[in-house]
Design an enzyme around this catalytic site. Sequence first.
Site, PDB file in Angstrom:
ATOM      1  N   SER A  13      56.604  60.826   7.806  1.00 23.28           N
ATOM      2  CA  SER A  13      57.302  62.108   7.895  1.00 23.28           C
ATOM      3  C   SER A  13      56.940  63.076   6.768  1.00 23.28           C
ATOM      4  CB  SER A  13      58.823  61.892   7.913  1.00 23.28           C
ATOM      5  OG  SER A  13      59.244  61.189   6.763  1.00 23.28           O
ATOM      6  N   SER A  14      56.388  62.583   5.676  1.00 21.60           N
ATOM      7  CA  SER A  14      55.993  63.469   4.578  1.00 21.60           C
ATOM      8  C   SER A  14      54.998  62.755   3.680  1.00 21.60           C
ATOM      9  CB  SER A  14      57.215  63.907   3.757  1.00 21.60           C
ATOM     10  OG  SER A  14      57.779  62.812   3.062  1.00 21.60           O
ATOM     11  N   GLY A  15      54.338  63.552   2.862  1.00 23.68           N
ATOM     12  CA  GLY A  15      53.412  63.004   1.873  1.00 23.68           C
ATOM     13  C   GLY A  15      53.681  63.626   0.523  1.00 23.68           C
ATOM     14  N   ASP A 238      51.687  51.002   2.623  1.00 29.93           N
ATOM     15  CA  ASP A 238      52.689  51.516   1.691  1.00 29.93           C
ATOM     16  C   ASP A 238      53.721  50.466   1.286  1.00 29.93           C
ATOM     17  OD1 ASP A 238      53.988  51.508   4.165  1.00 29.93           O
ATOM     18  OD2 ASP A 238      54.264  53.685   4.232  1.00 29.93           O
ATOM     19  N   THR A 239      54.021  49.532   2.181  1.00 33.42           N
ATOM     20  CA  THR A 239      54.980  48.491   1.810  1.00 33.42           C
ATOM     21  C   THR A 239      54.403  47.546   0.764  1.00 33.42           C
ATOM     22  OG1 THR A 239      55.848  48.584   4.067  1.00 33.42           O
ATOM     23  CG2 THR A 239      56.578  46.754   2.710  1.00 33.42           C
ATOM     24  N   THR A 260      61.683  54.950   6.255  1.00 33.53           N
ATOM     25  CA  THR A 260      61.680  55.115   7.706  1.00 33.53           C
ATOM     26  C   THR A 260      61.875  53.763   8.378  1.00 33.53           C
ATOM     27  OG1 THR A 260      60.240  57.044   7.535  1.00 33.53           O
ATOM     28  CG2 THR A 260      60.341  55.942   9.663  1.00 33.53           C
ATOM     29  N   ASN A 297      60.464  43.475   9.949  1.00 35.84           N
ATOM     30  CA  ASN A 297      60.539  44.924  10.124  1.00 35.84           C
ATOM     31  C   ASN A 297      61.828  45.269  10.862  1.00 35.84           C
ATOM     32  OD1 ASN A 297      57.813  44.683   9.318  1.00 35.84           O
ATOM     33  ND2 ASN A 297      57.302  46.548  10.418  1.00 35.84           N
TER      34      ASN A 297
END
Length: 470
Positions: A13-15, A238-239, A260, A297
């Site tokens: 959703s964003s960086g 990213d995790t 998220t 997850n």
Amino acid sequence: MRRYYLAVDIGASSGRHMLGCIQDGKIQLEEIYRFENGMTEKDGSLLWDTERLFSEIINGMKKCAALGKIPESMSVDTWAVDYVLLDSQDRVLGSTYAYRDGRTQDMDQRVYDIIDRDALYARTGIQKQCFNTIYQLMADRVQRLEVLERAETFLMLPDYFQFLLTGNKMSEYTNGTSTQLVSPETKQWDRELITMLGYPEEIFLPLRTPGTVVGKLAESVEREVGFSCSVVMCGSHDTASAVMAVPREAGDAMYISSGTWSLMGVELPEADCSAESRRANFTNEGGYDYRFRYLKNIMGLWMIQSVRHELGDAYSFAQLCDMAQETGDFPSRVDVNDACFLAPKSMTEEIRQYCERTGQKTPQTPGELACVIYRSLAESYGETVREIEANTGKRYESISVIGGGANAAYLNRLTAQATGKTVYAGPGEATAIGNIMAQMIAAGELDSLAQARKCVYESFEIKEYMRNSK
């Protein structure tokens, strides 16, 4: 003189571009650029605009030059499972699909016609999710075979962006494991499995570990951004980067990487590919230093993010938490992992319809909707705790909540109550911190992951929530 490291952390959703350095023995973090991200819809498909994302990477790098804070190195991390296929001239073939696209429907059965799910799990240790790369590639084979046959190189998204930065093509290990095509024993692609499935084995590059130097910025990039630096691999899933920033050493606590998605698990020295783990839908994703992220997850904050957006972004997340708390214990609950919540046209209506289908009270107000989401999430965490302890044969006393959800005090209190564990919340920017930690270890500023985690604990505020805290 301070040595700077740049983390480019791109979420669904964003960086954001985060500069990190060590000052007085503590990690200092500075956000210098932020941009929006999201799937684009074209002809009924959900896609990623990789050209725009790369232009945003460049825009953020220019901020470094404008600030006079030139990084020694930089690294890119993103979400997992999505990829590009390149032709013989390194051009992207076809569209770059987003994992929430519906093209993978029934592709799992196509895979299971070749290798049954028990054998696949025993071979890879990766959780079944309809959007895993293994099923996306099957969709390529079934729906756009001409693209797959023309492919010369397969790159996960962070690897692709780092190729654009340097001109060097390399594949990173932690993100590679999310494809469900990597052996937890060899820590490399399971090329026999890839061939069995009919995918072109030669397009997969050897997997490299975090800390590997990809190369210097290409001359064209250097001219555009106004400086030169090295590009170094982080845990590009990213995790994997976020879990590096857990402020406790391996085996001491459970963690929830809360964003998220909620990724809840523990670190293990070896993968657990048992039938019990498969039935509970746990995954064994690769982590830093070949540790395994044994986790589940869970849908995570995607649900509240969607509801907030449907309310016109009129409320902050803090306000939604306050409104949820004011409703008391609204009685309805949903299964946050139900596929109906993956990509609904309206999350608000999907939650209401779920409650109606299951004979529960239907939430109407924003506070009631938020209460249903947060309490359902906490109960899912409680169930996952019981599964982890049963499967590992170990009792854990605490849970470290890292990522954006570390700031959700209401959810953290519910989590402590639902799990019976002490919750330690923070740091919030865990992914960017982990990205920078990998670069600092590679540069010799930090000696090891253990020392880096100790530094995280001393550098950032960690809040504590006891089981009976109010």
